[in-house]
Design a protein around this motif. Sequence first.
Motif: not given
Length: 734
Positions: A143-155, A159-167
């Motif tokens: 789930n690309t909108a999942e907060a935990t995943l976005r935080t982990v990938v951003a780390g 980069v900032a979680p809000a700026s992450l792209t799906n790619d």
Amino acid sequence: MGPWLIKRCVGKWEGVYGCEEILFVRADELNLQSVANLVTTSSLEINLTFDPTGIPSDKLNSRYIYAKVYHSGSPSALAIFGTISSSNLKLITHGLAQDAIFTIVYNPNMEVVLSDAVAASSVDSFATRVPPWQTNRWMTIFNTAEATLRTVVAGILGVAPASLTNDQIKAVIKTRVTDNAAAAGRIYQTAGFRQPNLEPRANQALSGTTEAVFAINVTDARNSSAPSGATREAIPLLGLGYGLIYINSNDVNDTIAEPLGSILDAVAHEMLHTIQFGYDIGYGATSSGFLESTAATYGTTIDHGNTTPQVRTGSATEIYKLSTYLGCENVGPASYAYANQDFFAYVARAYNSNSLAYIKDFFEQAKTDINTLVASGETAARLALSRETLRRALNKALDTKFSKSLPYLYFDFVKQRAMEHSASSQLRTGEINTSLTFYADLFHGTSVQRKNADPEGVLSTPLRDSFASYEPFSSMAVIITPSRAVTNGVDVQLTLSASPSADIKAIVYRAGEASGTEFTGPLRIRGFGKSAGDILTVLAANVDYTKKSTIAYELGPPSNNTIEATIVINGTSYPFVPKFIASGFGSFSGSVKRSGLPTFLASTGRLSEISSSALLSVLTDPTRISSPGAYAMNKAGKVFENSNGVASLVYNTPLITQADDGAQVVFSPTSGTITFISYTASLEGYLSGTFECTVAGSRETLSVPVPGTDSRETLIGTITGRFGVTLGTSLESP
């Protein structure tokens, strides 16, 4: 229950399934409690209906519409992906609890990433025992909108979680999860493991390909990971899963430096669980110690390059305590199930050229035994395999692979870890590695007894104590220190007993000696207490397959029925430890030939483990056997009866199975005879007595191993002394 709709643009819907971006949900309860003898180890199809109203047509497919399932044995809700037909969702499950609540979920933020395509020729080349895996291509769903995943990938990307792209998220997931799954799958297939109990998916709407793929769901499902970051099975109760692997979002950024390893370790660990379930081995209290430990060492080994078997230490309780029974499950917060990894890693290092692939032989034998049990009417065997069945399956597999029994390999593991510290037994940095130094930390405190003994005092008041109710394949240790030095020391005898009667293995190490002495009967210890540092370290193990037993020991005066002989090889003396290994006297063909000769060994253990150690064979007077047939040692009116017997002495090797009565087999001539004296009736089914013999000189040689080394010596020497013997059937046939 009818369909119901929750609509909102922001925020989270919070319910029994934890927090997730959910736009549409329908709940159906499936209760299978009333279905007798339901075993869902095979795939089971479930069809659920839903209301597609309001879902965009381009999202009306199985990537965005799927099920979440919750049951009383699982701490969280987990996703199952199927196929969509109109308003029907068809799920293929691999294992299902008897109570489950399904919800149909619509989530427009789901994404999929595939591993690279695998050529059919490479799949066909894998050494699987059954037709090769249907695929080794993997698909990760997240789930690309999942907060935990976005935080982990951003780390990971900085980069900032809000700026992450799906790619960006897809690239990280492909490298860390999907491609690692393909790499682990290749290793397992090449090693010869069966296909995982996963659902091969050829659903283009879900995966973007018509090719069959296996699926992994990366999710932040509540409590799906331990606090330290280890992934856990979808259904802890049975461990059978729903046809795909679940990896916690927090594990995606794990590195090899962490206590439980990197994301590769997590993926490989969970994949082996799905493989285990492909052998129909259910996950429960009796099996989890074997399943978690093999997954732990295999996952960690793959994480470290799949060369030398590795073990992990996520917590202190993941280090195997030798006093904990082999195959122990987790107890409370203690990770005992994972700790069993030490045994499997040691066997691979010491006996299989650093390969863990032999573990598949264990699973294969377990599957064979499960099928036998199910065929006999034990339908629940797949879900609740007993510890005894698992132990015997492991024994069969090890014996077939290495010609070594589970008791032998387990006790070798205990000796090496506790006292001898071979290179193969050094599993972690910082462990004790000084030879013949006792490693007390590998035992629970109550499993080590430290005793002071007056060398002369034990002749009148023996030292006695016990270890109460020890499980099969668990060990204990006794450290006996002389309370004072006695000039020249005192001859004493060490004995062990088990109540109820059980198979035990034991070895005594004496300070200052280069090796230990294994024994299965009374052991004469000469000159005990000649110095205050004449310390005895005794390791003992219950190696019975079925029984708990209390192990008692005694240090006291020597009896008249113990061995007093040594073997001299090129000037070096070695203890002569007799053990009667034949299951009977053997058979008589009616001529001068006789097979299955009874034997006294210059070693202990099974015949296949003794190699070419020197043996003494006793041949009875052939006139005492009057007709062909099978003869037992301890039956009245047969070979020895309840009277004196007459016999000659020969040297023999384990390879000789027949010999002419009275003939010298290897060494010739010998001097002296064996005379049985004070021959008594049977004692607990055995005939006992003593004999005297002197053997000197030889014009032939016999090459034998030198204890504790890889070299061999020529046996030219003498055996003298008074022997105490027990004649009768052995507990272990050759």
